[in-house]
Motif scaffolding. Structure first.
Motif, PDB file in Angstrom:
ATOM      1  N   LYS A 177       0.838  -1.206   0.000  1.00 58.94           N
ATOM      2  CA  LYS A 177       0.000   0.000   0.000  1.00 58.94           C
ATOM      3  C   LYS A 177       0.873   1.255   0.000  1.00 58.94           C
ATOM      4  O   LYS A 177       0.625   2.206  -0.745  1.00 58.94           O
ATOM      5  N   LYS A 178       1.899   1.262   0.834  1.00 58.09           N
ATOM      6  CA  LYS A 178       2.774   2.430   0.961  1.00 58.09           C
ATOM      7  C   LYS A 178       3.733   2.575  -0.223  1.00 58.09           C
ATOM      8  O   LYS A 178       4.253   3.665  -0.459  1.00 58.09           O
ATOM      9  N   LEU A 179       3.989   1.492  -0.940  1.00 56.25           N
ATOM     10  CA  LEU A 179       4.935   1.530  -2.066  1.00 56.25           C
ATOM     11  C   LEU A 179       4.533   2.585  -3.094  1.00 56.25           C
ATOM     12  O   LEU A 179       5.388   3.266  -3.666  1.00 56.25           O
ATOM     13  N   ARG A 180       3.241   2.757  -3.296  1.00 58.32           N
ATOM     14  CA  ARG A 180       2.757   3.739  -4.282  1.00 58.32           C
ATOM     15  C   ARG A 180       3.248   5.150  -3.983  1.00 58.32           C
ATOM     16  O   ARG A 180       3.397   5.958  -4.886  1.00 58.32           O
ATOM     17  N   THR A 181       3.499   5.438  -2.712  1.00 55.26           N
ATOM     18  CA  THR A 181       3.900   6.795  -2.334  1.00 55.26           C
ATOM     19  C   THR A 181       5.386   7.052  -2.547  1.00 55.26           C
ATOM     20  O   THR A 181       5.824   8.202  -2.463  1.00 55.26           O
ATOM     21  N   VAL A 182       6.166   6.001  -2.795  1.00 54.01           N
ATOM     22  CA  VAL A 182       7.612   6.177  -2.944  1.00 54.01           C
ATOM     23  C   VAL A 182       8.121   5.773  -4.317  1.00 54.01           C
ATOM     24  O   VAL A 182       9.336   5.752  -4.545  1.00 54.01           O
ATOM     25  N   VAL A 183       7.227   5.461  -5.236  1.00 57.27           N
ATOM     26  CA  VAL A 183       7.631   5.078  -6.595  1.00 57.27           C
ATOM     27  C   VAL A 183       8.414   6.229  -7.223  1.00 57.27           C
ATOM     28  O   VAL A 183       8.059   7.394  -7.072  1.00 57.27           O
ATOM     29  N   GLY A 184       9.496   5.909  -7.876  1.00 57.39           N
ATOM     30  CA  GLY A 184      10.311   6.924  -8.536  1.00 57.39           C
ATOM     31  C   GLY A 184      11.467   7.417  -7.687  1.00 57.39           C
ATOM     32  O   GLY A 184      12.357   8.107  -8.193  1.00 57.39           O
TER      33      GLY A 184
ATOM     34  N   PRO B 227      14.884   6.819  -5.266  1.00 56.57           N
ATOM     35  CA  PRO B 227      15.959   5.818  -5.238  1.00 56.57           C
ATOM     36  C   PRO B 227      15.606   4.669  -4.283  1.00 56.57           C
ATOM     37  O   PRO B 227      14.922   4.868  -3.279  1.00 56.57           O
ATOM     38  N   ARG B 228      16.118   3.475  -4.590  1.00 55.31           N
ATOM     39  CA  ARG B 228      15.784   2.284  -3.823  1.00 55.31           C
ATOM     40  C   ARG B 228      16.062   2.458  -2.329  1.00 55.31           C
ATOM     41  O   ARG B 228      15.259   2.059  -1.502  1.00 55.31           O
ATOM     42  N   GLU B 229      17.209   3.065  -1.981  1.00 53.65           N
ATOM     43  CA  GLU B 229      17.536   3.199  -0.558  1.00 53.65           C
ATOM     44  C   GLU B 229      16.547   4.116   0.160  1.00 53.65           C
ATOM     45  O   GLU B 229      16.217   3.910   1.322  1.00 53.65           O
ATOM     46  N   VAL B 230      16.031   5.117  -0.538  1.00 51.30           N
ATOM     47  CA  VAL B 230      15.028   6.006   0.050  1.00 51.30           C
ATOM     48  C   VAL B 230      13.702   5.261   0.200  1.00 51.30           C
ATOM     49  O   VAL B 230      13.026   5.370   1.227  1.00 51.30           O
ATOM     50  N   GLN B 231      13.356   4.492  -0.833  1.00 47.75           N
ATOM     51  CA  GLN B 231      12.143   3.678  -0.754  1.00 47.75           C
ATOM     52  C   GLN B 231      12.217   2.745   0.452  1.00 47.75           C
ATOM     53  O   GLN B 231      11.279   2.660   1.239  1.00 47.75           O
ATOM     54  N   TYR B 232      13.349   2.060   0.585  1.00 44.41           N
ATOM     55  CA  TYR B 232      13.524   1.103   1.674  1.00 44.41           C
ATOM     56  C   TYR B 232      13.403   1.809   3.026  1.00 44.41           C
ATOM     57  O   TYR B 232      12.689   1.349   3.912  1.00 44.41           O
TER      58      TYR B 232
ATOM     59  N   GLY C 113      12.729  -6.519   0.807  1.00 43.37           N
ATOM     60  CA  GLY C 113      13.678  -6.946  -0.232  1.00 43.37           C
ATOM     61  C   GLY C 113      12.971  -7.439  -1.479  1.00 43.37           C
ATOM     62  O   GLY C 113      13.133  -6.873  -2.571  1.00 43.37           O
ATOM     63  N   PRO C 114      12.163  -8.495  -1.355  1.00 40.39           N
ATOM     64  CA  PRO C 114      11.446  -9.004  -2.537  1.00 40.39           C
ATOM     65  C   PRO C 114      10.478  -7.992  -3.155  1.00 40.39           C
ATOM     66  O   PRO C 114      10.348  -7.925  -4.377  1.00 40.39           O
ATOM     67  N   LEU C 115       9.828  -7.198  -2.323  1.00 35.74           N
ATOM     68  CA  LEU C 115       8.875  -6.217  -2.844  1.00 35.74           C
ATOM     69  C   LEU C 115       9.583  -5.165  -3.698  1.00 35.74           C
ATOM     70  O   LEU C 115       9.134  -4.848  -4.807  1.00 35.74           O
ATOM     71  N   LEU C 116      10.690  -4.649  -3.216  1.00 36.56           N
ATOM     72  CA  LEU C 116      11.418  -3.629  -3.970  1.00 36.56           C
ATOM     73  C   LEU C 116      12.095  -4.226  -5.201  1.00 36.56           C
ATOM     74  O   LEU C 116      12.194  -3.560  -6.233  1.00 36.56           O
ATOM     75  N   ASP C 117      12.544  -5.487  -5.112  1.00 39.22           N
ATOM     76  CA  ASP C 117      13.101  -6.160  -6.286  1.00 39.22           C
ATOM     77  C   ASP C 117      12.038  -6.290  -7.373  1.00 39.22           C
ATOM     78  O   ASP C 117      12.296  -5.998  -8.540  1.00 39.22           O
TER      79      ASP C 117
ATOM     80  N   SER D 156       9.357  -4.507  -7.716  1.00 39.18           N
ATOM     81  CA  SER D 156       9.009  -3.174  -8.184  1.00 39.18           C
ATOM     82  C   SER D 156      10.045  -2.661  -9.183  1.00 39.18           C
ATOM     83  O   SER D 156       9.691  -2.077 -10.208  1.00 39.18           O
ATOM     84  N   ALA D 157      11.318  -2.900  -8.888  1.00 34.60           N
ATOM     85  CA  ALA D 157      12.384  -2.471  -9.795  1.00 34.60           C
ATOM     86  C   ALA D 157      12.299  -3.220 -11.117  1.00 34.60           C
ATOM     87  O   ALA D 157      12.486  -2.631 -12.192  1.00 34.60           O
ATOM     88  N   ASP D 158      12.010  -4.527 -11.056  1.00 34.89           N
ATOM     89  CA  ASP D 158      11.872  -5.326 -12.284  1.00 34.89           C
ATOM     90  C   ASP D 158      10.708  -4.814 -13.125  1.00 34.89           C
ATOM     91  O   ASP D 158      10.807  -4.726 -14.347  1.00 34.89           O
ATOM     92  N   ALA D 159       9.615  -4.446 -12.475  1.00 37.67           N
ATOM     93  CA  ALA D 159       8.448  -3.925 -13.195  1.00 37.67           C
ATOM     94  C   ALA D 159       8.768  -2.577 -13.825  1.00 37.67           C
ATOM     95  O   ALA D 159       8.354  -2.297 -14.949  1.00 37.67           O
TER      96      ALA D 159
END
Length: 164
Positions: free
Chosen positions: A109-116, A118-123, A145-149, A151-154
């Motif tokens: 749910k929160k991932l939508r707010t951090v799309v775009g 950098p990965r370390e900031v998202q994490y 880990g898996p969620l951000l991976d 997301s990055a692949d997508a």
């Protein structure tokens, strides 16, 4: 006595309450202690006030809707005045899989707010959101880990190929 019963019934009509919450409401309305105890005991005897059931229902509801960890659920019930035994029994129904699923749902749910970002900031931001809900570092790491991976692949799949 009738005033005390009316106060308790009105509180219970709005939502389920713990004995502690009802006792505080009666005290705030200056209901004498002996009258309050008598009314609360009667409501418990007929099953309208039941802290064990309240705790079980609270845990089920809050974990599904608010995606809370065991520790956060425990804290909430403590603030509502539920006995430790009732809290332990209610929280025991939440297993590791339930807790991980709640963390996963919150992170997605929160991932939508951090799309775009950098990965370390998202994490960092997602880990903070999970920590505020009481999730442990191990659950956070296992979920993010898996969620951000993924997301990055997508994101990489959505990028147009640069002409070579």
């Amino acid at each position: 006595m009738a005033v005390a019963r009316t106060i308790v019934l009105r509180k219970l009509a709005a939502q389920a309450r713990t004995r502690h919450e009802l006792a505080r409401a009666l005290a705030a309305r200056q209901v004498p202690e002996d009258v309050a105890q008598s009314v609360l005991e009667r409501f418990e005897a007929v099953g309208l006030v039941d802290d064990a059931t309240f705790a079980r229902d609270w845990v089920e509801s809050r974990q599904q809707r608010r995606h809370l960890s065991k520790s956060a659920l425990r804290r909430e019930l403590q603030t509502k005045g539920v006995d430790r035994d009732h809290i332990d029994a209610a929280v025991s129904h939440v297993d590791g899989g339930d807790e991980t699923a709640a963390a996963q749902a919150l992170a997605e749910k929160k991932l939508r707010t951090v799309v775009g970002l950098p990965r370390e900031v998202q994490y960092r931001r997602l880990a903070g959101a999970l920590a505020r809900r009481g999730f442990s570092g191990s659950i956070t790491a296992s979920v993010l880990g898996p969620l951000l991976d993924a997301s990055a692949d997508a994101d990489e799949a959505d990028e147009p190929l640069m002409p070579g």
